[in-house]
Design a protein around this motif. Structure first.
Motif, PDB file in Angstrom:
ATOM      1  N   MET A  99       0.916  -1.085   0.147  1.00 19.61           N
ATOM      2  CA  MET A  99       0.479  -0.121   0.279  1.00 19.61           C
ATOM      3  C   MET A  99       1.450   0.895   0.059  1.00 19.61           C
ATOM      4  O   MET A  99       1.716   1.218   0.384  1.00 19.61           O
ATOM      5  N   ILE A 100       1.017   2.063  -0.943  1.00 18.83           N
ATOM      6  CA  ILE A 100       1.486   3.027  -1.147  1.00 18.83           C
ATOM      7  C   ILE A 100       0.496   4.716  -1.301  1.00 18.83           C
ATOM      8  O   ILE A 100      -0.791   4.513  -1.395  1.00 18.83           O
ATOM      9  N   HIS A 127      18.428   1.654 -16.001  1.00 20.47           N
ATOM     10  CA  HIS A 127      17.787   1.213 -15.607  1.00 20.47           C
ATOM     11  C   HIS A 127      16.589   0.104 -16.297  1.00 20.47           C
ATOM     12  O   HIS A 127      15.866   0.499 -17.403  1.00 20.47           O
ATOM     13  N   VAL A 128      15.804  -0.519 -16.190  1.00 18.37           N
ATOM     14  CA  VAL A 128      14.865  -1.557 -16.876  1.00 18.37           C
ATOM     15  C   VAL A 128      13.994  -1.607 -15.731  1.00 18.37           C
ATOM     16  O   VAL A 128      14.506  -1.767 -14.331  1.00 18.37           O
ATOM     17  N   VAL A 129      12.755  -1.358 -16.505  1.00 24.46           N
ATOM     18  CA  VAL A 129      11.546  -2.122 -15.607  1.00 24.46           C
ATOM     19  C   VAL A 129      11.027  -3.585 -16.283  1.00 24.46           C
ATOM     20  O   VAL A 129      11.117  -3.350 -17.375  1.00 24.46           O
ATOM     21  N   ALA A 130      11.772  -4.994 -15.158  1.00 23.87           N
ATOM     22  CA  ALA A 130      10.319  -6.443 -15.891  1.00 23.87           C
ATOM     23  C   ALA A 130      10.411  -6.540 -15.097  1.00 23.87           C
ATOM     24  O   ALA A 130      10.587  -7.157 -14.137  1.00 23.87           O
ATOM     25  N   ASN A 131       9.045  -7.323 -15.302  1.00 25.79           N
ATOM     26  CA  ASN A 131       8.681  -7.499 -13.984  1.00 25.79           C
ATOM     27  C   ASN A 131       9.295  -9.196 -13.379  1.00 25.79           C
ATOM     28  O   ASN A 131      10.158  -9.375 -14.396  1.00 25.79           O
ATOM     29  N   ALA A 132       9.185  -9.883 -12.893  1.00 27.43           N
ATOM     30  CA  ALA A 132       9.220 -11.393 -12.360  1.00 27.43           C
ATOM     31  C   ALA A 132       9.419 -12.428 -12.864  1.00 27.43           C
ATOM     32  O   ALA A 132      10.136 -13.003 -13.360  1.00 27.43           O
ATOM     33  N   PRO A 172      20.072  -0.575 -10.852  1.00 28.61           N
ATOM     34  CA  PRO A 172      19.226  -1.688 -11.153  1.00 28.61           C
ATOM     35  C   PRO A 172      17.780  -1.860 -11.234  1.00 28.61           C
ATOM     36  O   PRO A 172      17.133  -1.046 -11.700  1.00 28.61           O
ATOM     37  N   ASN A 173      17.177  -3.021 -11.465  1.00 33.01           N
ATOM     38  CA  ASN A 173      16.489  -3.075 -11.572  1.00 33.01           C
ATOM     39  C   ASN A 173      14.892  -2.256 -11.132  1.00 33.01           C
ATOM     40  O   ASN A 173      15.101  -2.579  -9.663  1.00 33.01           O
ATOM     41  N   LEU A 174      13.550  -1.396 -11.591  1.00 36.69           N
ATOM     42  CA  LEU A 174      12.745  -0.386 -10.681  1.00 36.69           C
ATOM     43  C   LEU A 174      12.287  -1.217 -10.729  1.00 36.69           C
ATOM     44  O   LEU A 174      11.193  -0.379 -10.473  1.00 36.69           O
ATOM     45  N   PHE A 175      11.352  -2.168 -11.370  1.00 36.90           N
ATOM     46  CA  PHE A 175      10.008  -3.077 -11.338  1.00 36.90           C
ATOM     47  C   PHE A 175      10.252  -3.183  -9.570  1.00 36.90           C
ATOM     48  O   PHE A 175      11.119  -3.537  -9.112  1.00 36.90           O
ATOM     49  N   GLY A 176       8.916  -3.160  -9.395  1.00 37.06           N
ATOM     50  CA  GLY A 176       8.768  -3.863  -7.970  1.00 37.06           C
ATOM     51  C   GLY A 176       9.159  -1.888  -6.761  1.00 37.06           C
ATOM     52  O   GLY A 176       9.089  -2.196  -6.080  1.00 37.06           O
ATOM     53  N   VAL A 178       5.030   3.418 -10.919  1.00 37.56           N
ATOM     54  CA  VAL A 178       3.989   2.693 -10.173  1.00 37.56           C
ATOM     55  C   VAL A 178       3.388   1.776 -10.620  1.00 37.56           C
ATOM     56  O   VAL A 178       2.007   0.885 -10.521  1.00 37.56           O
ATOM     57  N   SER A 179       2.713   2.836 -12.003  1.00 38.83           N
ATOM     58  CA  SER A 179       1.516   2.723 -12.658  1.00 38.83           C
ATOM     59  C   SER A 179       1.807   0.526 -13.613  1.00 38.83           C
ATOM     60  O   SER A 179       0.670   0.712 -13.942  1.00 38.83           O
ATOM     61  N   LEU A 180       3.208   1.259 -12.998  1.00 34.54           N
ATOM     62  CA  LEU A 180       3.466  -0.538 -13.540  1.00 34.54           C
ATOM     63  C   LEU A 180       3.372  -1.738 -13.254  1.00 34.54           C
ATOM     64  O   LEU A 180       3.764  -2.972 -13.725  1.00 34.54           O
ATOM     65  N   ASP A 181       3.216  -1.851 -11.553  1.00 31.61           N
ATOM     66  CA  ASP A 181       3.450  -2.936 -10.577  1.00 31.61           C
ATOM     67  C   ASP A 181       1.761  -2.445 -10.282  1.00 31.61           C
ATOM     68  O   ASP A 181       1.554  -2.610  -9.253  1.00 31.61           O
ATOM     69  N   PRO A 182       1.954  -4.178 -10.798  1.00 29.21           N
ATOM     70  CA  PRO A 182       0.577  -5.028 -10.471  1.00 29.21           C
ATOM     71  C   PRO A 182       0.558  -5.057  -8.452  1.00 29.21           C
ATOM     72  O   PRO A 182      -0.956  -5.309  -8.176  1.00 29.21           O
TER      73      PRO A 182
END
Length: 151
Positions: A16-17, A38-43, A57-61, A136-140
């Motif tokens: 929660m944010i 940086h990249v944003v790459a999911n799991a 570092p990966n910025l996902f999450g 934030v919008s990229l993180d479910p």
């Protein structure tokens, strides 16, 4: 970053944010400056933004994540110290960090010699907030609340 993301255990489950103040669409454009490092790459390894850069570092999450915890990335001693002190990324800390990483770490750690690896400084606070909103919008797993205390 890495071809396949290594995520910290802090990515388990919803976080929660507070609602981001920036504009995610503007942040997507502003992120172009970030993708050099940086990249944003999911799991699953899907690249959501960036070009598989490996300098940072990966910025996902990142929202709500304890700083310096992306597995597989070699952080500076100062970022590790900030992590051990419990620094977690919220909009305020993220914006302050990307605007002046070295001074942010020095102030956060009360150490005039603290240094991180990030040398880029975003000069525009609005653009930094927009990048936060985009990430934030990229993180479910992020749940946005209205209460700033959850940020």
């Amino acid at each position: 970053l890495f071809a396949a993301p290594a995520l910290s255990e802090s990515h388990a489950g919803p976080r929660m944010i507070a609602a981001p103040t920036g504009d995610a669409a503007a942040g997507e454009k502003a992120f172009r400056k970030c993708q050099a490092c940086h990249v944003v790459a999911n799991a699953e390894g899907e690249v959501l933004a960036g070009k598989r850069a490996k300098a940072g570092p990966n910025l996902f999450g990142v929202a709500g994540q304890v700083a310096g915890t992306v597995e597989g990335y070699k952080y500076s001693r100062s970022m590790i110290a900030a992590s051990e002190a419990g620094l977690a990324w919220n909009e305020d800390s993220f914006v302050a960090y990307v605007m002046d990483p070295t001074n942010f770490l020095r102030a956060n750690l009360d150490d005039p010699k603290a240094r991180g690896k990030m040398t880029y400084k975003e000069r525009n606070a609005e653009a930094a907030a927009d990048v936060w909103a985009f990430l934030v919008s990229l993180d479910p797993d992020v749940e946005v609340g209205e209460d700033a205390a959850t940020n």
